[in-house]
Motif scaffolding. Structure first.
Motif, PDB file in Angstrom:
ATOM      1  N   ARG A 138     -23.144   8.807 -23.420  1.00 50.85           N
ATOM      2  CA  ARG A 138     -22.029   8.809 -22.466  1.00 50.85           C
ATOM      3  C   ARG A 138     -21.290   7.468 -22.454  1.00 50.85           C
ATOM      4  NH1 ARG A 138     -20.559  11.873 -17.813  1.00 50.85           N
ATOM      5  NH2 ARG A 138     -18.506  11.112 -17.224  1.00 50.85           N
ATOM      6  N   SER A 139     -22.016   6.353 -22.478  1.00 45.91           N
ATOM      7  CA  SER A 139     -21.365   5.041 -22.386  1.00 45.91           C
ATOM      8  C   SER A 139     -20.491   4.769 -23.603  1.00 45.91           C
ATOM      9  CB  SER A 139     -22.420   3.943 -22.236  1.00 45.91           C
ATOM     10  OG  SER A 139     -23.110   4.070 -21.015  1.00 45.91           O
ATOM     11  N   LEU A 140     -21.018   5.070 -24.792  1.00 49.62           N
ATOM     12  CA  LEU A 140     -20.231   4.834 -26.006  1.00 49.62           C
ATOM     13  C   LEU A 140     -19.032   5.776 -26.075  1.00 49.62           C
ATOM     14  CD1 LEU A 140     -22.754   4.118 -28.904  1.00 49.62           C
ATOM     15  CD2 LEU A 140     -21.022   2.598 -27.977  1.00 49.62           C
ATOM     16  N   ALA A 141     -19.245   7.025 -25.706  1.00 52.17           N
ATOM     17  CA  ALA A 141     -18.129   7.978 -25.708  1.00 52.17           C
ATOM     18  C   ALA A 141     -17.041   7.524 -24.744  1.00 52.17           C
ATOM     19  CB  ALA A 141     -18.622   9.375 -25.350  1.00 52.17           C
ATOM     20  N   ASP A 142     -17.453   7.093 -23.551  1.00 52.80           N
ATOM     21  CA  ASP A 142     -16.469   6.693 -22.544  1.00 52.80           C
ATOM     22  C   ASP A 142     -15.690   5.460 -22.967  1.00 52.80           C
ATOM     23  OD1 ASP A 142     -17.050   8.804 -20.914  1.00 52.80           O
ATOM     24  OD2 ASP A 142     -18.303   7.679 -19.509  1.00 52.80           O
ATOM     25  N   TYR A 176     -18.387  20.022 -23.687  1.00 55.80           N
ATOM     26  CA  TYR A 176     -17.611  21.225 -23.350  1.00 55.80           C
ATOM     27  C   TYR A 176     -17.910  22.322 -24.361  1.00 55.80           C
ATOM     28  CZ  TYR A 176     -13.675  24.158 -22.021  1.00 55.80           C
ATOM     29  OH  TYR A 176     -12.901  25.206 -21.593  1.00 55.80           O
ATOM     30  N   HIS A 177     -18.189  23.540 -23.871  1.00 55.68           N
ATOM     31  CA  HIS A 177     -18.545  24.674 -24.728  1.00 55.68           C
ATOM     32  C   HIS A 177     -17.521  25.791 -24.527  1.00 55.68           C
ATOM     33  CE1 HIS A 177     -20.934  27.964 -26.474  1.00 55.68           C
ATOM     34  NE2 HIS A 177     -21.676  27.020 -27.040  1.00 55.68           N
ATOM     35  N   TYR A 178     -16.818  26.166 -25.601  1.00 54.95           N
ATOM     36  CA  TYR A 178     -15.842  27.258 -25.536  1.00 54.95           C
ATOM     37  C   TYR A 178     -16.578  28.592 -25.405  1.00 54.95           C
ATOM     38  CZ  TYR A 178     -12.202  23.988 -27.039  1.00 54.95           C
ATOM     39  OH  TYR A 178     -11.319  22.939 -27.106  1.00 54.95           O
ATOM     40  N   ASP A 179     -16.133  29.431 -24.465  1.00 56.29           N
ATOM     41  CA  ASP A 179     -16.776  30.729 -24.285  1.00 56.29           C
ATOM     42  C   ASP A 179     -16.092  31.779 -25.168  1.00 56.29           C
ATOM     43  OD1 ASP A 179     -14.499  31.890 -22.944  1.00 56.29           O
ATOM     44  OD2 ASP A 179     -15.161  30.997 -21.065  1.00 56.29           O
ATOM     45  N   PRO A 180     -16.709  32.971 -25.326  1.00 57.11           N
ATOM     46  CA  PRO A 180     -16.159  33.991 -26.239  1.00 57.11           C
ATOM     47  C   PRO A 180     -14.715  34.371 -25.945  1.00 57.11           C
ATOM     48  CG  PRO A 180     -18.411  34.540 -25.684  1.00 57.11           C
ATOM     49  CD  PRO A 180     -18.057  33.358 -24.840  1.00 57.11           C
ATOM     50  N   LEU A 194     -14.501  13.699 -27.902  1.00 54.08           N
ATOM     51  CA  LEU A 194     -15.397  12.561 -28.039  1.00 54.08           C
ATOM     52  C   LEU A 194     -16.687  12.766 -27.260  1.00 54.08           C
ATOM     53  CD1 LEU A 194     -12.986   9.504 -28.123  1.00 54.08           C
ATOM     54  CD2 LEU A 194     -13.943  10.835 -29.993  1.00 54.08           C
ATOM     55  N   HIS A 195     -16.638  13.461 -26.137  1.00 53.64           N
ATOM     56  CA  HIS A 195     -17.876  13.779 -25.431  1.00 53.64           C
ATOM     57  C   HIS A 195     -18.721  14.772 -26.235  1.00 53.64           C
ATOM     58  CE1 HIS A 195     -16.228  12.397 -21.291  1.00 53.64           C
ATOM     59  NE2 HIS A 195     -17.054  11.500 -21.782  1.00 53.64           N
ATOM     60  N   PHE A 196     -18.078  15.629 -27.015  1.00 52.68           N
ATOM     61  CA  PHE A 196     -18.821  16.565 -27.863  1.00 52.68           C
ATOM     62  C   PHE A 196     -19.455  15.833 -29.044  1.00 52.68           C
ATOM     63  CE2 PHE A 196     -19.023  19.412 -31.556  1.00 52.68           C
ATOM     64  CZ  PHE A 196     -19.782  20.457 -31.038  1.00 52.68           C
ATOM     65  N   PHE A 197     -18.705  14.985 -29.706  1.00 47.72           N
ATOM     66  CA  PHE A 197     -19.181  14.368 -30.942  1.00 47.72           C
ATOM     67  C   PHE A 197     -20.024  13.109 -30.722  1.00 47.72           C
ATOM     68  CE2 PHE A 197     -15.475  16.721 -32.714  1.00 47.72           C
ATOM     69  CZ  PHE A 197     -16.155  17.445 -33.670  1.00 47.72           C
ATOM     70  N   ILE A 198     -19.840  12.414 -29.601  1.00 47.90           N
ATOM     71  CA  ILE A 198     -20.620  11.203 -29.321  1.00 47.90           C
ATOM     72  C   ILE A 198     -21.543  11.513 -28.144  1.00 47.90           C
ATOM     73  CG2 ILE A 198     -20.541   8.752 -28.729  1.00 47.90           C
ATOM     74  CD1 ILE A 198     -17.754   8.613 -29.904  1.00 47.90           C
ATOM     75  N   PRO A 199     -22.823  11.767 -28.387  1.00 44.84           N
ATOM     76  CA  PRO A 199     -23.703  12.239 -27.308  1.00 44.84           C
ATOM     77  C   PRO A 199     -24.065  11.176 -26.279  1.00 44.84           C
ATOM     78  CG  PRO A 199     -24.917  12.004 -29.365  1.00 44.84           C
ATOM     79  CD  PRO A 199     -23.487  11.784 -29.700  1.00 44.84           C
ATOM     80  N   LEU A 248     -13.800  24.333 -33.196  1.00 42.62           N
ATOM     81  CA  LEU A 248     -12.892  24.576 -32.067  1.00 42.62           C
ATOM     82  C   LEU A 248     -12.430  23.262 -31.432  1.00 42.62           C
ATOM     83  CD1 LEU A 248     -14.858  27.578 -30.602  1.00 42.62           C
ATOM     84  CD2 LEU A 248     -12.520  27.698 -31.465  1.00 42.62           C
ATOM     85  N   HIS A 249     -13.300  22.262 -31.413  1.00 42.35           N
ATOM     86  CA  HIS A 249     -12.929  20.974 -30.832  1.00 42.35           C
ATOM     87  C   HIS A 249     -11.921  20.216 -31.697  1.00 42.35           C
ATOM     88  CE1 HIS A 249     -15.208  20.420 -27.143  1.00 42.35           C
ATOM     89  NE2 HIS A 249     -16.222  21.060 -27.689  1.00 42.35           N
ATOM     90  N   LEU A 250     -11.717  20.640 -32.933  1.00 41.94           N
ATOM     91  CA  LEU A 250     -10.758  19.964 -33.802  1.00 41.94           C
ATOM     92  C   LEU A 250      -9.451  20.746 -33.964  1.00 41.94           C
ATOM     93  CD1 LEU A 250     -13.044  18.491 -36.620  1.00 41.94           C
ATOM     94  CD2 LEU A 250     -12.023  17.313 -34.668  1.00 41.94           C
ATOM     95  N   LYS A 251      -9.232  21.719 -33.097  1.00 37.51           N
ATOM     96  CA  LYS A 251      -7.995  22.505 -33.144  1.00 37.51           C
ATOM     97  C   LYS A 251      -6.788  21.624 -32.851  1.00 37.51           C
ATOM     98  CE  LYS A 251      -7.473  25.030 -29.548  1.00 37.51           C
ATOM     99  NZ  LYS A 251      -6.430  24.276 -28.802  1.00 37.51           N
ATOM    100  N   ASN A 252      -5.692  21.891 -33.578  1.00 39.10           N
ATOM    101  CA  ASN A 252      -4.430  21.198 -33.351  1.00 39.10           C
ATOM    102  C   ASN A 252      -3.400  22.171 -32.773  1.00 39.10           C
ATOM    103  OD1 ASN A 252      -5.550  19.975 -36.224  1.00 39.10           O
ATOM    104  ND2 ASN A 252      -4.858  18.424 -34.789  1.00 39.10           N
ATOM    105  N   ILE A 253      -2.391  21.625 -32.110  1.00 40.92           N
ATOM    106  CA  ILE A 253      -1.294  22.432 -31.575  1.00 40.92           C
ATOM    107  C   ILE A 253       0.021  21.875 -32.106  1.00 40.92           C
ATOM    108  CG2 ILE A 253      -0.070  23.250 -29.532  1.00 40.92           C
ATOM    109  CD1 ILE A 253      -2.795  24.449 -29.704  1.00 40.92           C
TER     110      ILE A 253
END
Length: 728
Positions: free
Chosen positions: A270-274, A315-319, A263-268, A658-663
């Protein structure tokens, strides 16, 4: 004895199924007063119909009827769908003058089934409006445009409705985007009350189970004592859905820690995301009140877009993390989640699911590139070349090869096409054999796969342009004279059918000929094939035909500021992605610029790609018609056009995916790429295409666009350094 799917007539002459359910046909009568005008929903336990009623000269109108089948879907307390509808009737009678819900009209029994008749709310569901505006909605909310403020107002009215319901000590428990109706004038109504619970009366004694996946709190999933906090959880899911237009079933199927990152990635903001995150906190006591949520949305709506509001930490996934995720999903390909131990990778049958059981799929096994084993084998061969471990999948590669041989090698005249037939399989096996040794007599089999009957269609997906591209990709295993003869035949046919204006005509509805601009089944794809022929053989006639095709596309382009779009022959807007829209059309211009160096082609390729938002958000992750395919085109544009904007856009898409990965708790990492009920390994609409894009994103200098001819990728050292520095 009658067959299971046979039908008979009820006493009043209405056709009914053997279960007692009436057949949902327009014009059929149900009860004494009601005539069906449309079937809205069909399931084993209850159907929903829109009906027209005539109860007197001045008592005429539209309504909705819910049919509850006797004895169906009994729960552990012996209650069936009739009990739910009786409870819903009671709620409508209690609340209809206090909360805007459909008014109760009537109820009756017929053929052993129970029917609840309620008011038909005119308008569209919030879910329908999200689908209509999803391409522009995120930008509209970011910019607080008229459309953006309208959807923020919808959220405020949803809060008002829930507040009124809660004041009556009732919890809805299915407060989804489908169950909020937007009426003419913008007012809202709440529908579908059958799961609701009365706190003051503690009714039903045992709350009804389940709801809608993605909107249900952990407490509702466990069927604990209902509280108002369950609706707060669903409201948080709706806030995220309005920002992203991604189904909560895809967004919320993760740990709370990963949900915060998403949600922090998709909603830029901060207040609405939180506030959305807090709404979906696993502990009910941590969820905010409706008033706090209302104030947060109002403050955002009333704040100028130029104001200095705090942005969300993204959050940014690194290589290295991406490499590990790719390896995890490759391992998942070898599990029972995606592959049958006896038959290999499966997908859903083209026939689709049985409507009576939406939790099950009809499994099928295909051999082709987009829907079957060939595409997964190509993916794994490239993964191995890039250093990934594919050993767990080797038994399934063998099963895939066996399937291909049985369906395409051992029969005469197999169907031939690049995406769904022999040509694509031949191209996949040719390349895969360089990395995975599986056949000592591959050359003869490739020749058979490519020696098919002539195909009268011209397009890339299932016509001779695609077969020709497949033949070029197999050139290392083909006799040069035989290949040149085949390409010459295809080239002559394509050029002979090119119109004077540079287009080609295709069969449309009612056998009317029409020009289709798109890539897989249109003019852009044929043009791409001609450019490949020229690149392979230097045939000037092929280049001349390609340039005529590009000129036609340039004339038909519609300029919107810096972007270019195209319309169908009937003036309709094209879908955006690789198969039919401007993203696929850009591929022809990118190739045209690569082959000729003509700047106009780069200009139109750039304009076509600028038709998409820079930070696009979309729930379709697939390669065929979603974000993975768009990301591949951006990587192609960066490689050939050289502008860093395309790498930045590919990076955004990679992070989005990557932010939509499921486990899966047993089988490992995966993605739901579209709206499938479970993941599939396939390339076109499954994990294969997503994995390929991510592998290419990590190794753009070594991995090329799938299923298209490509000379060795040759990025300059400075551009490779800029890519990896940006990734970090």
């Amino acid at each position: 004895m009658q067959e299971e799917n046979s039908s008979s007539l009820s006493d009043n002459g209405v056709e009914k199924k053997e279960t007692g359910k009436i057949a949902k046909k327009n014009g059929q009568r149900v009860g004494y007063y009601y005539i069906i005008t449309k079937s809205l929903k069909e399931s084993r336990k209850n159907d929903v119909m829109r009906c027209f009623y005539i109860k007197g000269l001045f008592n005429i109108g539209a309504c909705v009827i819910k049919e509850g089948c006797h004895g169906e879907s009994k729960d552990s307390y012996g209650r069936d769908i009739k009990d739910r509808l009786l409870w819903q009737k009671e709620l409508h009678q209690q609340l209809q003058d206090k909360v805007r819900i459909p008014r109760y009209i009537d109820s009756f029994e017929e053929n052993g089934n129970y029917y609840l008749v309620i008011e038909r709310i005119k308008g569209s569901s919030l879910s329908q409006l999200l689908k209509r505006d999803k391409g522009q909605l995120r930008e509209a909310i970011l910019n607080r445009s008229k459309t953006g403020k309208k959807f923020l107002d919808y959220l405020l009215r949803i809060i008002d409705l829930l507040e009124k319901l809660h004041n009556e000590q009732v919890v809805h428990r299915d407060a989804t985007a489908n169950n909020f109706m937007i009426m003419p004038g913008g007012k809202l109504a709440l529908i579908d009350m059958e799961l609701s619970y009365s706190i003051s009366r503690q009714q039903p004694q045992h709350p009804y189970q389940l709801g809608t996946h993605g909107y249900m709190s952990p407490q509702q999933l466990q069927t604990l004592q209902p509280t108002k906090q369950e609706d707060i959880f669903a409201l948080g899911a709706i806030i995220a859905q309005i920002w992203t237009c991604i189904s909560p079933s895809k967004m919320n199927d993760t740990s709370f820690e990963d949900l915060q990152k998403r949600l922090h990635f998709f909603i830029p903001d901060r207040s609405l995301a939180d506030v959305a995150i807090k709404c979906m906190h696993p502990q009910p006591g941590e969820r905010p009140s409706l008033q706090v949520i209302r104030n947060t949305i109002r403050q955002y709506k009333n704040t100028s877009k130029a104001s200095n509001r705090e942005t969300s930490p993204s959050y940014h996934y690194d290589p290295k993390q991406i490499h590990n995720i790719i390896q995890d999903v490759i391992n998942t390909l070898s599990t029972a989640l995606l592959a049958d131990p006896e038959q290999g990778w499966f997908t859903e049958s083209k026939k689709g699911p049985d409507i009576a059981d939406k939790k099950q799929i009809n499994k099928s096994w295909y051999a082709s590139f987009t829907r079957g084993a060939a595409g997964v084998i190509l993916l794994l061969s490239r993964a191995k070349r890039m250093g990934f471990d594919i050993d767990k999948n080797l038994p399934f590669i063998e099963k895939g090869i066996e399937l291909i041989y049985n369906k395409y090698i051992l029969i005469d005249h197999p169907s031939s096409s690049l995406y769904t037939g022999a040509a694509g399989i031949a191209a996949s096996l040719t390349e895969a054999n360089n990395n995975i040794t599986f056949d000592n007599d591959l050359k003869a089999k490739i020749n058979k796969l490519l020696s098919t009957d002539s195909n009268l269609q011209l397009n890339i997906a299932n016509g001779i342009s695609g077969i020709g591209i497949g033949a070029i990709m197999c050139s290392s295993l083909r006799d040069n004279q035989e290949l040149d003869k085949q390409l010459s035949e295809y080239l002559n046919q394509v050029l002979s059918e090119q119109q004077k204006d540079g287009s080609w005509l295709f069969n449309g509805q009612k056998n009317k000929k029409k020009a289709i601009p798109g890539f897989t089944k249109g003019i852009a794809g044929i043009t791409y094939f001609l450019l490949c022929v020229y690149e392979h053989s230097g045939n000037k006639a092929a280049l001349n035909g390609a340039e005529k095709g590009l000129q036609w596309l340039m004339r038909k382009a519609i300029r919107e500021k810096e972007a270019y779009t195209w319309r169908s022959s009937t003036g309709k807007e094209l879908s955006a992605f690789l198969e039919h829209g401007p993203v696929g059309i850009a591929m022809a211009f990118i190739k045209g610029y690569e082959v000729t160096g003509i700047s106009d082609y780069k200009h139109y390729a750039t304009g076509a790609l600028l038709s998409q938002p820079g930070q696009i958000v979309n729930g379709n992750l697939s390669h065929s018609n979603g974000l993975a395919g768009l990301g591949e085109v951006y990587l192609e544009a960066h490689q050939i056009l050289g502008d860093n904007i395309w790498w930045q856009r590919a990076d955004w898409i990679a992070q989005h995916i990557l932010h939509l990965k499921n486990i899966h708790p047993l089988h490992g990492a995966y993605w739901i790429t579209q709206h499938e009920r479970q993941p599939f390994a396939t390339f076109g609409a499954g994990l294969g295409g997503v994995l390929h894009f991510l592998i290419r994103y990590l190794h753009p200098e070594k991995v090329s666009f799938p299923m298209l001819p490509r000379k060795e990728v040759n990025l300059t050292a400075s551009r490779i350094r800029s890519i990896h520095s940006y990734s970090k």
